[in-house]
Design a protein around this motif. Structure first.
Motif, PDB file in Angstrom:
ATOM      1  N   VAL A  43     -38.224 -35.311 -48.634  1.00 23.90           N
ATOM      2  CA  VAL A  43     -37.069 -35.878 -47.924  1.00 23.90           C
ATOM      3  C   VAL A  43     -35.795 -35.146 -48.315  1.00 23.90           C
ATOM      4  N   ASP A  44     -35.635 -34.843 -49.599  1.00 21.48           N
ATOM      5  CA  ASP A  44     -34.445 -34.117 -50.039  1.00 21.48           C
ATOM      6  C   ASP A  44     -34.393 -32.726 -49.425  1.00 21.48           C
ATOM      7  N   ALA A  45     -35.548 -32.071 -49.351  1.00 23.81           N
ATOM      8  CA  ALA A  45     -35.596 -30.744 -48.730  1.00 23.81           C
ATOM      9  C   ALA A  45     -35.237 -30.825 -47.246  1.00 23.81           C
ATOM     10  N   ALA A  46     -35.758 -31.847 -46.568  1.00 25.95           N
ATOM     11  CA  ALA A  46     -35.450 -32.014 -45.143  1.00 25.95           C
ATOM     12  C   ALA A  46     -33.968 -32.281 -44.943  1.00 25.95           C
ATOM     13  N   ARG A  47     -33.386 -33.085 -45.806  1.00 23.00           N
ATOM     14  CA  ARG A  47     -31.959 -33.378 -45.660  1.00 23.00           C
ATOM     15  C   ARG A  47     -31.122 -32.114 -45.811  1.00 23.00           C
ATOM     16  N   ARG A  48     -31.466 -31.278 -46.769  1.00 24.28           N
ATOM     17  CA  ARG A  48     -30.726 -30.026 -46.934  1.00 24.28           C
ATOM     18  C   ARG A  48     -30.865 -29.153 -45.687  1.00 24.28           C
ATOM     19  N   CYS A  49     -32.058 -29.095 -45.138  1.00 24.55           N
ATOM     20  CA  CYS A  49     -32.270 -28.293 -43.922  1.00 24.55           C
ATOM     21  C   CYS A  49     -31.490 -28.867 -42.747  1.00 24.55           C
ATOM     22  N   PHE A  50     -31.527 -30.185 -42.582  1.00 17.20           N
ATOM     23  CA  PHE A  50     -30.832 -30.814 -41.461  1.00 17.20           C
ATOM     24  C   PHE A  50     -29.323 -30.635 -41.579  1.00 17.20           C
ATOM     25  N   LEU A  51     -28.802 -30.721 -42.803  1.00 18.55           N
ATOM     26  CA  LEU A  51     -27.370 -30.525 -42.997  1.00 18.55           C
ATOM     27  C   LEU A  51     -26.969 -29.083 -42.696  1.00 18.55           C
ATOM     28  N   ARG A  52     -27.862 -28.163 -42.982  1.00 21.71           N
ATOM     29  CA  ARG A  52     -27.564 -26.741 -42.798  1.00 21.71           C
ATOM     30  C   ARG A  52     -27.710 -26.322 -41.342  1.00 21.71           C
ATOM     31  N   GLU A  53     -28.767 -26.789 -40.685  1.00 19.77           N
ATOM     32  CA  GLU A  53     -29.113 -26.280 -39.359  1.00 19.77           C
ATOM     33  C   GLU A  53     -29.126 -27.336 -38.257  1.00 19.77           C
ATOM     34  N   PHE A 101     -30.812 -31.138 -36.678  1.00 20.90           N
ATOM     35  CA  PHE A 101     -32.167 -31.603 -36.403  1.00 20.90           C
ATOM     36  C   PHE A 101     -32.946 -30.626 -35.527  1.00 20.90           C
ATOM     37  N   HIS A 102     -32.311 -30.142 -34.456  1.00 22.44           N
ATOM     38  CA  HIS A 102     -33.062 -29.391 -33.455  1.00 22.44           C
ATOM     39  C   HIS A 102     -33.413 -27.984 -33.911  1.00 22.44           C
ATOM     40  N   ARG A 103     -32.569 -27.366 -34.704  1.00 24.39           N
ATOM     41  CA  ARG A 103     -32.849 -25.991 -35.138  1.00 24.39           C
ATOM     42  C   ARG A 103     -33.779 -25.952 -36.344  1.00 24.39           C
ATOM     43  N   THR A 104     -33.911 -27.072 -37.044  1.00 25.97           N
ATOM     44  CA  THR A 104     -34.796 -27.130 -38.203  1.00 25.97           C
ATOM     45  C   THR A 104     -36.237 -27.327 -37.745  1.00 25.97           C
ATOM     46  N   THR A 105     -37.139 -26.547 -38.309  1.00 23.95           N
ATOM     47  CA  THR A 105     -38.562 -26.686 -38.016  1.00 23.95           C
ATOM     48  C   THR A 105     -39.281 -27.258 -39.237  1.00 23.95           C
ATOM     49  N   MET A 106     -40.508 -27.711 -39.027  1.00 25.30           N
ATOM     50  CA  MET A 106     -41.302 -28.184 -40.161  1.00 25.30           C
ATOM     51  C   MET A 106     -41.545 -27.052 -41.149  1.00 25.30           C
ATOM     52  N   GLN A 107     -41.685 -25.820 -40.656  1.00 21.30           N
ATOM     53  CA  GLN A 107     -41.860 -24.684 -41.561  1.00 21.30           C
ATOM     54  C   GLN A 107     -40.641 -24.492 -42.456  1.00 21.30           C
ATOM     55  N   ASP A 108     -39.455 -24.743 -41.910  1.00 17.66           N
ATOM     56  CA  ASP A 108     -38.233 -24.661 -42.721  1.00 17.66           C
ATOM     57  C   ASP A 108     -38.290 -25.676 -43.869  1.00 17.66           C
ATOM     58  N   VAL A 109     -38.706 -26.898 -43.541  1.00 16.47           N
ATOM     59  CA  VAL A 109     -38.777 -27.962 -44.557  1.00 16.47           C
ATOM     60  C   VAL A 109     -39.829 -27.619 -45.605  1.00 16.47           C
ATOM     61  N   ILE A 110     -40.973 -27.122 -45.158  1.00 22.24           N
ATOM     62  CA  ILE A 110     -42.047 -26.751 -46.095  1.00 22.24           C
ATOM     63  C   ILE A 110     -41.563 -25.681 -47.070  1.00 22.24           C
ATOM     64  N   ALA A 111     -40.875 -24.665 -46.535  1.00 23.98           N
ATOM     65  CA  ALA A 111     -40.357 -23.593 -47.396  1.00 23.98           C
ATOM     66  C   ALA A 111     -39.303 -24.123 -48.358  1.00 23.98           C
ATOM     67  N   GLU A 112     -38.407 -24.995 -47.851  1.00 23.49           N
ATOM     68  CA  GLU A 112     -37.347 -25.552 -48.692  1.00 23.49           C
ATOM     69  C   GLU A 112     -37.919 -26.410 -49.811  1.00 23.49           C
ATOM     70  N   ALA A 113     -38.982 -27.161 -49.495  1.00 23.41           N
ATOM     71  CA  ALA A 113     -39.591 -28.045 -50.503  1.00 23.41           C
ATOM     72  C   ALA A 113     -40.441 -27.265 -51.507  1.00 23.41           C
ATOM     73  N   GLY A 114     -40.883 -26.060 -51.123  1.00 26.60           N
ATOM     74  CA  GLY A 114     -41.731 -25.273 -52.011  1.00 26.60           C
ATOM     75  C   GLY A 114     -43.122 -25.857 -52.166  1.00 26.60           C
ATOM     76  N   LEU A 115     -43.611 -26.489 -51.107  1.00 25.20           N
ATOM     77  CA  LEU A 115     -44.924 -27.125 -51.140  1.00 25.20           C
ATOM     78  C   LEU A 115     -45.831 -26.505 -50.096  1.00 25.20           C
ATOM     79  N   SER A 116     -47.095 -26.869 -50.160  1.00 22.21           N
ATOM     80  CA  SER A 116     -48.044 -26.374 -49.172  1.00 22.21           C
ATOM     81  C   SER A 116     -47.877 -27.132 -47.860  1.00 22.21           C
ATOM     82  N   VAL A 117     -48.399 -26.551 -46.793  1.00 18.72           N
ATOM     83  CA  VAL A 117     -48.343 -27.202 -45.479  1.00 18.72           C
ATOM     84  C   VAL A 117     -49.027 -28.560 -45.537  1.00 18.72           C
TER      85      VAL A 117
END
Length: 207
Positions: free
Chosen positions: A17-27, A29-45
């Motif tokens: 959730v924290d990783a998603a929030r950082r992505c959403f604040l940066r880009e 909702f619409h420009r953020t993808t699940m791949q962006d969140v996965i990379a930001e969180a540093g976790l597996s798909v």
């Protein structure tokens, strides 16, 4: 295989959730993808999709946090004894909002949630229900204020609650869009408005 603890599950969910929030604040909702969140969180798909099967699920979790904090604050105030004066309750709500007003705070996410709620009917229904509960807490505060004499007994509690509720997003939109006013200045203005006498009746015109 050892059983994963509830604390571990909660910490992993928090990480996503924290990783998603950082992505959403940066880009947004619409420009953020699940791949962006996965990379930001540093976790597996698989680890991310285990908790959140879609971006819509992530947005809903973010919406829950954006609205849920204010709901919790007002819910506690509505139960407090003796009854909390309305301006004090409003100040507490604004203080919570103030704590979330930074660049990485929930307020900027809340504005994105409002926009997305206009496009996504399921999210719109969820947000409407959350805000109805927030307004309901204000109504409880108003009804208690009627018993103490702070609010006239013949006032419409729903109408007063709706007006009080509107003061909260009204302030934080100004804060985000213009940088002010500060909480003390805003409350001083509200206090003045609440103390204004009603205007005298307009005399009938003569035909």
């Amino acid at each position: 295989m050892p059983r994963v603890s509830e604390q571990h599950l909660a910490a992993r969910r928090r990480q996503i959730v924290d990783a998603a929030r950082r992505c959403f604040l940066r880009e947004g909702f619409h420009r953020t993808t699940m791949q962006d969140v996965i990379a930001e969180a540093g976790l597996s798909v698989g680890a991310v999709y285990r908790y959140f099967p879609s971006k819509a699920d992530l947005i809903r979790a973010i919406a829950e946090e954006a609205v849920g904090g204010a709901e919790a604050v007002l819910g506690e105030l509505a139960r407090r004894e003796p009854p909390v004066p309305l301006l004090e309750a409003l100040d507490s709500a604004l203080a919570y909002v103030d704590s979330q007003a930074g660049d990485d705070g929930l307020l900027r996410i809340a504005i994105q949630v409002w926009g997305e709620a206009q496009r996504d009917p399921a999210l719109g229904e969820f947000v409407a229900g959350k805000y109805a509960r927030v307004r309901g807490h204000f109504e409880i505060l108003v009804r208690r204020a009627q018993r103490t004499g702070e609010v006239p007994a013949d006032a419409d509690p729903e109408a007063v609650a709706a007006a009080l509720f509107a003061l909260v997003p009204g302030w934080f939109l100004q804060r985000i869009l213009t940088g002010g006013p500060d909480r003390e200045t805003y409350l001083a203005g509200v206090r003045t408005l609440l103390s204004l006498s009603p205007p005298p009746p307009v005399p009938p015109t003569r035909g």
